[in-house]
Enzyme design. Structure first.
Site, PDB file in Angstrom:
ATOM      1  N   ASP A   1      13.283  20.733  26.372  1.00  0.00           N
ATOM      2  CA  ASP A   1      12.694  21.905  26.266  1.00  0.00           C
ATOM      3  C   ASP A   1      11.388  21.952  25.690  1.00  0.00           C
ATOM      4  O   ASP A   1      10.502  22.817  25.640  1.00  0.00           O
ATOM      5  CB  ASP A   1      13.402  23.129  26.090  1.00  0.00           C
ATOM      6  CG  ASP A   1      13.571  24.434  26.738  1.00  0.00           C
ATOM      7  OD1 ASP A   1      13.063  24.273  27.889  1.00  0.00           O
ATOM      8  OD2 ASP A   1      13.549  25.564  26.470  1.00  0.00           O
TER       9      ASP A   1
ATOM     10  N   ASP B   1      25.509  32.965  23.929  1.00  0.00           N
ATOM     11  CA  ASP B   1      26.864  32.550  24.167  1.00  0.00           C
ATOM     12  C   ASP B   1      27.721  33.840  24.184  1.00  0.00           C
ATOM     13  O   ASP B   1      28.423  34.089  24.989  1.00  0.00           O
ATOM     14  CB  ASP B   1      27.286  31.560  23.176  1.00  0.00           C
ATOM     15  CG  ASP B   1      26.929  32.005  21.725  1.00  0.00           C
ATOM     16  OD1 ASP B   1      26.564  32.946  21.601  1.00  0.00           O
ATOM     17  OD2 ASP B   1      27.218  31.167  20.731  1.00  0.00           O
TER      18      ASP B   1
END
Length: 1048
Positions: free
Chosen positions: A345, A749
């Site tokens: 990224d 998450d």
């Protein structure tokens, strides 16, 4: 030989009825062992002297107590063949026995019925039971014949024996035994046993379960539950006393303390009750191989896509990422079913070049790992092990090859280090690739999407000429003005790219610093995900996190053992563990927002005495139920008789006059589906609105078992993969809202797992004996607090969003105890406010001479003692069933206080400012100095504003202790009694903050912190005593003459 192998076998033909009566006197398959396979005790005999047989279908050896326990507390079915247990004479009835059409007390055993094979094929459902020795049917009391069969997984071997002659069947069994001996699953002595057990081996391949649930022993869990209920009752009486007896001289302190204690009690309830049903699970890897990896047949294990995410290679060293990738490429799994995707990224050329070197080194490392079966398969951690590496190694070439491989790895490290050194200073003109073209990612915030396939393509073989798993580098496109959603956005890009390039049905995501420590970890997960009954309902399999490089005493509770070994086991007994961000194997269909398949319920008993139109008769409901019966596989989520599809909590209506799903561009991906199923699909526009404008990706979402559409080529797929990682692909879609990783929190998450559980999916907690994955954790105090700050900030963001478990998803299928657990994960940061107030009260009491509790009566003392005892018993019994050490529990308790009064407090205010006012604040960490030792980072001092609150609390309580002791010295003996309660309260705070004090002080020239702390306290107290004694002033024997202040 042939006749011996057929002993005990009764066919369905009348022509063989003249055999000896001894061959068919026993109506059921008797267990070959007299030992219970569940508890290990003797099975025992029935009242008539016969050996007790729990299951009349397969004869799996189970004793009567285990049989009765399974019927009353378990799933009421045989562990081997999954057939529902029938009630034996004298056994208590359980729910479901009324569905049986005969009384078990009247029929001790079932009767063998002999018929012609041809007649059975035409007239009856043939059910071969046990090991295939005979055909068995059950008799209804009125004479009707009906059959009953348990659920059989794997291939159907029932009846195969009837189609072979004796010699052919014996030859088939012998070939199977040879294969089992090669795999080490069958001893040669076993072949000398009675030939009547030959069929046991064949049926074992098809019927053995891949896993089993192991409940906690009742002797361990029942006392634990009793103490929890008792503690709840004691809490009620304790609060009755606290509320009804206020401290009038310190009313404000009393009120604050009672509010804090009530909040702590609620937090305890949220944390405690999701641990009510803890379980563990066992997997059987040998059975997985027997079922899906048969010799001479194509490997049937499901493909897996690995995801590795990284952002900045200067903060996340490339050598660590390289080790993670190498451990993935060398897993014990078919190479053609493994693909590794690395997300960069930060668009770093350093990582790009590092992966090129890693791919080259993998050509030598992967065959070395598989040849000698080494563990772990991350070279950095394998070569640094302080163990006997020659253990269990018998090949004479191992030592020589290991030395050579270690030398090659050191050369590989030097190459990576040189790349890192070169990347420290970026050239003014930007990075340039080896072919002279500028690196596309020179501007990390404005660059195109990049994909590079290193391994897995044609010609990418290892040094032994064998195929290697695929390795793919990905950097998604980034442009100014487009939201990127940090890690969650990167993970969603990986989902789309992998769907286009490989489309494995399962995905395993790892952080770049978490390597595969157990090469069979994927197989462990497949025991659940490929289970024919459970697998379709699972959204993911979660492995516990284990860490390397943590100091022996785990000062800051980095291992988080209490959460992973206690809380997660408890959640596994409800609806499944929460998703913790790494070490998770996902079902791809669950991430696409589909609902889990609905299992068909067993039809209820009904009568024919009422007309079919009567709504009170079960016959009337059968017709409506048949209409609602859904399709199979993925298309079970589509209704075949309605123009609606319920997906992701919304109803999508199909346009009646519009054209149906346009299969023009993705027809190859839908070949083989029925016309009725195709007609039930949503329109192409609805798919594009949901998944984005990629025909290839849309086709992949409809392939439940994975795989690529036929007729595609690699070049066109790579172009499509570039398209799906473009920065504008997710616009006006439901990515991050209902599909993939969910946006809206830095702890994506928790949010992602919560959404899947709300749809009705289940998850499983897998704890193999050898930890599946290992990673690194920050052992420095400041870094650890910042890690906890980020987690707490994410929880606050979820609490202030529409996805808060307190009010979201009540129309779904989330279980209530699971909701309690999710509520606890987003509420715990707010505990910091009452916690910091409660830790301040002792110092205030010592400085003012007041106390929050009035004088105790005898009855009140009993409630206080009972509360303390119940708290201690709860912890002790929790340690018993979980196996967690008392040191780990104490470290967790200490860091709960340290994190609560620092990181959690800042997270609450930072989250409120971010969500309500739009102000994003950051806390900087400044490094000072560190020692070059094994745990040098542990003593590294980094100043951060998070250190201010706990430091203030320590100083306040130490000053309070000194002031309290000095006041007692001045006031004499009578003031020591009330002082002890205040001192106990203050020492409770100091002891919990002691690890923080050690981190704050560093090594202090190797002087133990406890010595420094006690030195300060004792010096202050003795100084006060010295002043009180005043030995240097002359003593006066007469009366002390002082001015009275009154004019006489």
């Amino acid at each position: 030989m042939a006749s011996n192998s057929m002993a005990g076998f009764i066919t369905g033909s009348h022509a063989h009825s003249s055999r000896d009566s001894n061959e068919h006197q026993v109506p059921t398959r008797q267990p070959s062992s007299k030992t219970c396979r569940v508890c290990g005790d003797e099975i025992g005999y029935k009242e008539n002297g016969e050996l007790f047989v729990a299951c009349h279908v397969c004869g799996f050896p189970v004793c009567r107590p285990c049989y009765e326990y399974e019927r009353s507390e378990g799933n009421q079915s045989c562990p081997q063949c999954n057939t529902r247990y029938k009630r034996h004479k004298g056994c208590p009835r359980v729910a479901g026995d009324e569905e049986d059409n005969f009384d078990a007390d009247d029929f001790d055993d079932e009767f063998p019925i002999k018929n012609h094979r041809e007649d059975l094929d035409r007239e009856h459902d043939v059910n071969h039971v046990g090991n295939g020795d005979y055909n068995q049917e059950k008799l209804h009391p009125n004479g009707q014949v009906f059959s009953s069969a348990g659920s059989v997984t794997g291939k159907d071997f029932d009846g195969d024996k009837d189609f072979y002659s004796n010699a052919e069947w014996q030859e088939r069994v012998e070939k199977w035994k040879v294969r089992q001996e090669k795999r080490g699953l069958l001893n040669k002595e076993d072949g000398k046993e009675d030939q009547g057990e030959d069929d046991d081996y064949i049926l074992a391949e098809a019927r053995q379960p891949l896993w089993r649930k192991v409940p906690i022993s009742s002797s361990l869990i029942n006392p634990y539950r009793i103490v929890i209920v008792t503690r709840l009752v004691i809490l009620a009486f304790f609060f009755r006393f606290r509320i009804l007896t206020p401290a009038n001289d310190a009313y404000a302190l009393w009120l604050i303390s009672v509010i804090c204690e009530i909040w702590f009690a609620l937090s305890w309830i949220l944390d405690q009750f999701p641990k009510w049903f803890p379980i563990t699970r066992e997997t059987y890897l040998d059975r997985l191989a027997l079922r899906f990896e048969r010799e001479g047949e194509p490997n049937q294990l499901a493909p897996v896509d690995f995801f590795v995410s990284t952002v900045d290679p200067l903060k996340e060293p490339p050598i660590i990422t390289a080790n993670t990738v190498l451990s993935i490429l060398s897993v014990d799994y078919p190479v053609d079913k493994v693909s590794c995707y690395v997300s960069d990224d930060g668009a770093s050329m350093l990582l790009f070049d590092s992966l090129a070197e890693t791919a080259e080194f993998a050509r030598r490392w992967v065959p070395f790992c598989k040849k000698y079966n080494i563990e772990p398969r991350a070279p950095e951690f394998y070569f640094s092990q302080k163990i006997d590496y020659l253990k269990d190694k018998v090949q004479p070439t191992f030592v020589k090859e290991r030395r050579s491989m270690k030398r090659e790895y050191e050369e590989f490290k030097v190459k990576i280090n040189s790349l890192v050194a070169k990347a420290q200073k970026k050239p003014e003109e930007g990075w340039v690739m080896q072919d002279g073209t500028p690196w596309p990612g020179n501007n990390t915030r404005d660059h195109p999407g990049m994909i590079q396939v290193y391994l897995g393509s044609a010609g990418a073989l290892d040094v032994e000429g064998k195929e290697l798993p695929r390795l793919v580098y990905i950097s998604r496109e980034k442009r100014p003005g487009y939201p990127h959603h940090k890690k969650a956005g990167a993970m969603n890009a990986l989902v789309r790219v992998s769907a286009v390039l490989t489309n494995a049905p399962f995905m395993l995501n790892l952080d770049c610093d978490h390597y595969v420590n157990n090469s069979k970890a994927v197989r462990e997960a497949m025991c659940f995900l490929m289970d024919p009954n459970l697998g379709k309902k699972l959204c993911y399999v979660q492995f516990p996190q284990r860490f390397d490089g943590i100091d022996r005493h785990d000062r800051y509770a980095n291992r988080n053992t209490v959460f992973f070994d206690i809380n997660m086991k408890g959640l596994d007994g409800i609806q499944g563990p929460v998703y913790v961000g790494t070490g998770t194997v996902f079902n791809r269909q669950a991430l696409y927002g589909y609902d889990p398949p609905v299992s068909e319920k067993r039809p209820k008993m009904h009568c024919d005495c009422w007309p079919s139109w009567c709504c009170f008769c079960c016959g009337g409901s059968r017709k409506s139920k048949s209409k609602k019966k859904s399709g199979k596989g993925l298309f079970s989520v589509f209704s075949k008789n309605k123009n609606k599809k319920k997906m992701m909590g919304k109803d999508y209506v199909r346009k009646g006059s519009g054209s149906m799903f346009d299969l023009e561009e993705i027809e190859e991906g839908l070949e083989g589906y029925e016309d009725l199923e195709k007609s039930s699909l949503m329109s192409q526009k609805s798919f594009e609105k949901r998944f984005g404008q990629s025909p290839v990706f849309i086709a992949s979402t409809l392939m439940e078992n994975g795989g690529l559409p036929e007729g595609t080529n690699s070049q066109s797929l790579v172009k499509e993969a570039i398209h799906v990682i473009s920065c504008g692909y997710e616009e006006k879609t439901e990515w991050g809202k209902e599909i993939g990783w969910i946006y809206g929190s830095v702890t994506e998450d928790i949010l992602t797992g919560f959404k899947m559980h709300c749809r009705g999916w289940k998850s499983v907690y897998c704890m193999p004996k050898r930890p599946a994955f290992k990673g690194s954790a920050p052992i420095n105090l400041s870094d650890r607090l910042h890690q906890v700050l980020r987690w707490a900030l994410g929880s606050v963001e979820i609490f202030l969003s529409r996805h808060c478990p307190l009010w979201y998803g009540y129309g779904g299928k989330l279980k209530y105890l699971e909701r309690l657990a999710y509520t606890n994960t987003i509420v715990y940061p707010f505990t910091s406010i009452p916690l910091i107030a409660y830790c301040t009260i002792p110092a205030v009491c010592l400085l003012t001479g007041k106390f929050i509790i009035p004088t105790l009566t005898n009855l009140a003392s009993v409630w206080f003692m009972a509360l303390f005892i119940s708290i201690i018993l709860t912890s002790v019994l929790e340690l018993r069933w979980s196996g967690v050490t008392i040191e780990a529990l104490w470290r967790n308790e200490q860091f709960w206080v340290i994190g609560g009064v620092s990181a959690h407090l800042f997270a609450v205010f930072q989250g409120l400012l971010k969500v309500l006012a739009g102000v994003d604040t950051n806390f900087t960490v400044t490094a000072k100095a560190a020692e070059d030792t094994e745990f040098g980072e542990l003593y590294l001092f980094k100043w951060t504003t998070l250190l201010i609150p706990p430091t203030t609390l320590i100083i306040l309580n130490i000053v309070g202790v000194v002031a309290g002791v000095s006041d007692a010295i001045n006031n004499g003996y009578g003031s020591w009694g009330p002082l002890f309660g205040k001192l106990f309260f203050a020492f409770w705070v100091i002891v919990h903050l002691y690890p923080f004090l050690k981190g704050l002080m560093g090594k202090q020239n190797r002087t133990p912190t406890i010595v420094v702390l006690w030195s300060i306290l004792l010096a202050s107290i003795f100084s006060l005593i010295w002043v009180r004694i005043d030995p240097f002033l002359p003593k006066q024997t007469g009366p002390v003459l002082k001015q009275c202040g009154v004019e006489c």
